[in-house]
Design a protein around this motif. Sequence first.
Motif, PDB file in Angstrom:
ATOM      1  N   ASN A 116       0.576  -1.034   0.082  1.00 55.88           N
ATOM      2  CA  ASN A 116       0.141  -0.001  -0.005  1.00 55.88           C
ATOM      3  C   ASN A 116       0.928   1.147  -0.003  1.00 55.88           C
ATOM      4  O   ASN A 116       2.259   1.061   0.241  1.00 55.88           O
ATOM      5  N   PRO A 117       0.223   2.300  -0.219  1.00 53.61           N
ATOM      6  CA  PRO A 117       1.028   3.560   0.083  1.00 53.61           C
ATOM      7  C   PRO A 117       1.640   3.691   1.427  1.00 53.61           C
ATOM      8  O   PRO A 117       1.202   3.088   2.409  1.00 53.61           O
ATOM      9  N   ALA A 118       2.766   4.293   1.712  1.00 56.59           N
ATOM     10  CA  ALA A 118       3.585   4.123   2.752  1.00 56.59           C
ATOM     11  C   ALA A 118       2.701   4.376   4.107  1.00 56.59           C
ATOM     12  O   ALA A 118       2.940   3.489   5.101  1.00 56.59           O
ATOM     13  N   ASP A 119       2.077   5.178   4.178  1.00 56.33           N
ATOM     14  CA  ASP A 119       1.401   5.478   5.684  1.00 56.33           C
ATOM     15  C   ASP A 119       0.177   4.550   5.723  1.00 56.33           C
ATOM     16  O   ASP A 119      -0.467   4.574   6.707  1.00 56.33           O
ATOM     17  N   GLN A 120      -0.041   3.522   4.783  1.00 56.96           N
ATOM     18  CA  GLN A 120      -1.011   2.431   5.084  1.00 56.96           C
ATOM     19  C   GLN A 120      -0.319   1.208   5.412  1.00 56.96           C
ATOM     20  O   GLN A 120      -1.021   0.028   5.788  1.00 56.96           O
ATOM     21  N   ASN A 121       1.118   1.149   5.355  1.00 53.74           N
ATOM     22  CA  ASN A 121       1.871  -0.031   5.748  1.00 53.74           C
ATOM     23  C   ASN A 121       2.173  -0.498   7.033  1.00 53.74           C
ATOM     24  O   ASN A 121       2.831   0.470   7.683  1.00 53.74           O
ATOM     25  N   LEU A 286      -9.957  -3.408  -0.106  1.00 51.31           N
ATOM     26  CA  LEU A 286      -8.688  -3.405  -1.121  1.00 51.31           C
ATOM     27  C   LEU A 286      -8.549  -2.309  -1.909  1.00 51.31           C
ATOM     28  O   LEU A 286      -9.585  -2.067  -2.806  1.00 51.31           O
ATOM     29  N   ASN A 287      -7.386  -1.993  -2.348  1.00 55.73           N
ATOM     30  CA  ASN A 287      -6.981  -0.724  -3.483  1.00 55.73           C
ATOM     31  C   ASN A 287      -6.379  -1.674  -4.590  1.00 55.73           C
ATOM     32  O   ASN A 287      -5.746  -2.554  -4.329  1.00 55.73           O
ATOM     33  N   ALA A 288      -7.228  -1.222  -5.869  1.00 57.53           N
ATOM     34  CA  ALA A 288      -6.682  -1.949  -7.027  1.00 57.53           C
ATOM     35  C   ALA A 288      -5.487  -1.800  -7.557  1.00 57.53           C
ATOM     36  O   ALA A 288      -4.936  -2.907  -7.986  1.00 57.53           O
ATOM     37  N   SER A 289      -4.805  -0.770  -7.261  1.00 58.33           N
ATOM     38  CA  SER A 289      -3.289  -0.569  -7.424  1.00 58.33           C
ATOM     39  C   SER A 289      -2.714  -1.516  -6.621  1.00 58.33           C
ATOM     40  O   SER A 289      -1.683  -2.276  -7.005  1.00 58.33           O
ATOM     41  N   THR A 290      -3.030  -1.781  -5.442  1.00 59.43           N
ATOM     42  CA  THR A 290      -2.403  -2.743  -4.383  1.00 59.43           C
ATOM     43  C   THR A 290      -2.406  -3.901  -5.039  1.00 59.43           C
ATOM     44  O   THR A 290      -1.651  -4.914  -4.836  1.00 59.43           O
ATOM     45  N   GLY A 400      -5.776  -4.023   3.680  1.00 60.44           N
ATOM     46  CA  GLY A 400      -6.824  -3.018   3.909  1.00 60.44           C
ATOM     47  C   GLY A 400      -6.259  -1.644   3.820  1.00 60.44           C
ATOM     48  O   GLY A 400      -5.597  -1.047   4.714  1.00 60.44           O
ATOM     49  N   VAL A 401      -7.228  -0.614   3.118  1.00 58.28           N
ATOM     50  CA  VAL A 401      -6.846   0.921   3.206  1.00 58.28           C
ATOM     51  C   VAL A 401      -7.152   1.476   4.284  1.00 58.28           C
ATOM     52  O   VAL A 401      -6.666   2.636   4.905  1.00 58.28           O
ATOM     53  N   THR A 402      -8.254   0.824   5.154  1.00 58.56           N
ATOM     54  CA  THR A 402      -8.565   1.229   6.634  1.00 58.56           C
ATOM     55  C   THR A 402      -7.869   0.701   7.655  1.00 58.56           C
ATOM     56  O   THR A 402      -8.148   1.062   8.773  1.00 58.56           O
TER      57      THR A 402
HETATM   58  C1  NAG Z   1      -4.377   3.231  -3.828  1.00 56.95           C
HETATM   59  O1  NAG Z   1      -3.002   3.084  -4.102  1.00 56.95           O
HETATM   60  C2  NAG Z   1      -2.537   4.205  -5.019  1.00 56.95           C
HETATM   61  C3  NAG Z   1      -1.311   3.679  -5.425  1.00 56.95           C
HETATM   62  O2  NAG Z   1      -0.370   3.434  -4.429  1.00 56.95           O
HETATM   63  C4  NAG Z   1      -2.632   5.411  -4.337  1.00 56.95           C
HETATM   64  O3  NAG Z   1      -2.141   6.544  -5.186  1.00 56.95           O
HETATM   65  C5  NAG Z   1      -4.210   5.784  -3.862  1.00 56.95           C
HETATM   66  O4  NAG Z   1      -4.170   6.763  -3.151  1.00 56.95           O
HETATM   67  C6  NAG Z   1      -4.516   4.695  -3.143  1.00 56.95           C
HETATM   68  N1  NAG Z   1      -5.968   4.686  -2.779  1.00 56.95           N
HETATM   69  C7  NAG Z   1      -6.219   4.859  -1.192  1.00 56.95           C
HETATM   70  C8  NAG Z   1      -7.793   4.993  -1.077  1.00 56.95           C
HETATM   71  O5  NAG Z   1      -5.495   4.733  -0.429  1.00 56.95           O
END
Ligand code: NAG
Length: 419
Positions: A116-121, A286-290, A400-402
């Motif tokens: 995930n983006p750094a602040d979510q890992n 879940l985030n589609a990019s992830t 999970g993004v949350t």
């Molecule tokens: C999902 O992942 C992308 C790529 O890391 C990021 O830019 C985007 O902010 C993320 N979305 C959420 C809802 O965290």
Amino acid sequence: MAGSVMLPSVSICMALCVFIFFALSLKPLEARQTFGMLSGKPRPRTAAGGICASSVHIYGYKCEEHDVVTQDGYILNMQRIPEGRTGAARTGNGGKRQPVLIQHGILVDGMSWLLNPADQNLPLILADQGFDVWMGNTRGTRFSRRHKNLDPSERAFWNWTWDELVSYDLPAMFDHIHSLTGQKIHYLGHSLGTLIGFASFSEKGLVDKVRSAAMLSPIAYLSHMTTVIGDIAARSFIAEATSIIGLAEFNPKSGIVGGFIKAICLKAGVDCYDLISVITGKNCCLNASTIDLFLANEPQSTSTKNMIHLSQTVRDKELRKYNYGSSDRNIQHYGQAVPPGYNISAIPHDLPLFFSYGGLDRLADVKDVEFLLDQFKFHDVNKMSVQFVKDYAHADFIMGVTAKDVVYNQVATFFKRLA
Ligand SMILES: *[C@@H]1O[C@H](CO)[C@@H](O)[C@H](O)[C@H]1NC(C)=O
Ligand SMILES: *[C@@H]1O[C@H](CO)[C@@H](O)[C@H](O)[C@H]1NC(C)=O
Ligand SMILES: *[C@@H]1O[C@H](CO)[C@@H](O)[C@H](O)[C@H]1NC(C)=O
């Protein structure tokens, strides 16, 4: 797939799908033709160059690669994130950062925590909160396919189950962290990572080095998964996997295993793909990019023997060492006809424990988790924290993004309370 009716023949396919749940459950429908392939999109980052270089340094954190050697000769790769990006406040022990070991589940490796983006890992969040964060990668996964004398192309390299993760991998990782930091370790497991933790602590293996344990999507009993899958399923897996794949590498991305799974689905007369959310539970967040990143990097191999051991756990409804299939062979290996059991109630009653489980998780089924929690009824009440997340399924706990707000901050608070 025709709605709510679960035909018995479907169960064979479902068992398989459960075991490769990550590979399939997270696969977007449009990309489902081929295992592990992505179509038409730029290729997401892979772990080339190692997990630190590919997935930690890029976020501006320090990260060290470590290798540890198990008593049976496997060379395991670990990552250490010694501090947060912001030089965050130190935790406890007169400024010494407390070590946390994060242990992944089956068919994935440590990188699954960093997608995930750094602040979510989770690992980065714990580092920012002042912990000395370590990540394990169990034998057979991408960076832990090494051994002092064996090669992954040899069958003997794959001659192990989660019993060996309990007897060798966890002790090697704990010893390494303990010898470098001189401190007791907070353990954090997901899925199979919880199972090997429970098994180990029940044998009093690591209890002199563990400070606490946080268990996400905890599994130890899988009998309610069985009500969905059916006993035939586990039995069918044991017989067919052994005859088709043999006791070798189980690589969800390889032709043999992929073909095997398709064959089983065909035989059951169902389209495996349509069953997926029925099996893992519907992950909420879940985030589609992830997911794209996940598919570019996972699933990872395990041993077929390990899959068979897990099938035995489903089928037998209890936690025992690997069953060699006959009294004679069990006697030969264990000195008794039935493999020795792991006694969860024997986990020291004063070990601080944090549980988090999801209402929609079909692998760590709510009934099974409740049965597991029952084994802790004599645990010191003030050493148990239990969190139930109604709308979470299995993968939400790692991606999970949350999850930061819902689970990880609670884990950090739990660890800090023990500082
Ligand atoms: C999902 O992942 C992308 C790529 O890391 C990021 O830019 C985007 O902010 C993320 N979305 C959420 C809802 O965290
Ligand atoms: C696998 O390990 C067991 C002992 O754990 C041993 O008896 C057996 O011979 C080994 N098999 C192979 C193929 O190495
Ligand atoms: C499991 O451990 C508990 C606590 O030590 C003990 O009371 C119980 O008898 C053990 N059960 C078995 C089957 O050994």
